[in-house]
Scaffold this active site. Sequence first.
Site, PDB file in Angstrom:
ATOM      1  N   CYS A  73      49.164  59.797  14.139  1.00  0.00           N
ATOM      2  CA  CYS A  73      49.350  58.644  13.653  1.00  0.00           C
ATOM      3  C   CYS A  73      49.843  58.889  11.998  1.00  0.00           C
ATOM      4  O   CYS A  73      49.174  59.594  11.280  1.00  0.00           O
ATOM      5  CB  CYS A  73      48.039  57.935  13.490  1.00  0.00           C
ATOM      6  N   CYS A 195      56.392  55.535  12.733  1.00  0.00           N
ATOM      7  CA  CYS A 195      55.128  55.242  13.397  1.00  0.00           C
ATOM      8  C   CYS A 195      55.325  55.647  14.772  1.00  0.00           C
ATOM      9  O   CYS A 195      56.227  55.424  15.585  1.00  0.00           O
ATOM     10  CB  CYS A 195      54.960  53.614  13.274  1.00  0.00           C
TER      11      CYS A 195
HETATM   12  N1  DGL Z   1      50.727  54.723  15.212  1.00  0.00           N
HETATM   13  C1  DGL Z   1      50.347  54.616  13.894  1.00  0.00           C
HETATM   14  C2  DGL Z   1      51.344  55.213  13.136  1.00  0.00           C
HETATM   15  O1  DGL Z   1      51.868  56.153  13.239  1.00  0.00           O
HETATM   16  C3  DGL Z   1      49.557  53.394  13.303  1.00  0.00           C
HETATM   17  C4  DGL Z   1      49.855  51.907  13.781  1.00  0.00           C
HETATM   18  C5  DGL Z   1      49.083  51.248  13.443  1.00  0.00           C
HETATM   19  O2  DGL Z   1      47.791  51.169  13.853  1.00  0.00           O
HETATM   20  O3  DGL Z   1      49.326  50.202  12.595  1.00  0.00           O
HETATM   21  O4  DGL Z   1      51.244  54.982  11.872  1.00  0.00           O
END
Ligand code: DGL
Length: 293
Positions: A73, A195
């Site tokens: 993430c 993301c």
């Molecule tokens: N998948 C996550 C990222 O790479 C976060 C997305 C979220 O929860 O806002 O930033």
Amino acid sequence: MNRPIGVFDSGIGGLSVLRALQKELPNEAFVYLADNAHAPYGEKSEAFVSQRTLAIADYLLTHHHIKALVVACNTATAAAIHGLRALHPALPIVGVEPALKPALAISQTRRIGVMATRGTVGSEKFARLLASVQGQAEFVVKACNGLALAIEQSTLPDRVEVAQQDIAQLLKTYTEAMGRFGNQPGEIDTLVLGCTHYVFVESALQDLLGPQVQMVSTGEPVARQTRRLLEMADLLSQDGTSTKQSTRLLTTGDLESLQAAAQRWLGLPSQACQAATLYVHGDQQDQAQDKQQ
Ligand code: DGL
């Protein structure tokens, strides 16, 4: 005993990283935690995301005895990777960040788009990353509020259609706001998916922007870095257990939507998924348990 590698994300986005990890490390066991009850992270405070990240790392260490941790993430990496490393100096930890440098290596027009969450884009870590490539290309950065949530919802059986419409609308709005895409001078020819959720709408983006636009994500480089760290620490698995049999997925939120996502994107059976409960009071995780379904 072959201890698992822990992987986590606010939700299902990190499954795109898990997919790359499974390919790179076919003999490893994985335990993936989707913090769906608190998704999306991208629109929460840095302190909150940091607290969740530290609690999840503790939980995976205590209850699943992980030998390495992949923070799949971008938002959690930006908020908490330094704190995590300080707290667990002996644990191999891999984070993800928007792939600005790999994008620089392939952009011809020197105009590069970056889509990420508000949390990532507003973080100090991202500001430093951007400063490190200053002058080498023009970066058009867009915080995409609502997009990770719509992708999460696209796996809820009764929300699929509405969520798909939301995704299409958000992709159109955000990419139009970034300017012209294409391979002519002045056009954005490379788009960084900053993301991990956005990897699951890569083909929709490609359809929208045209085949000449190159998409850059981080799953494969993160998987290679994980292998390198495990090799250096002499922690690579020596047995040949099939990955599919040794991947467990946990969620703090809706089990059915994780099952649907695991089936759709990783081909995993619903039995691979379980509900997990992490009780966090203040900075303290005082209890955690898995509920076998
Ligand atoms: N998948 C996550 C990222 O790479 C976060 C997305 C979220 O929860 O806002 O930033």
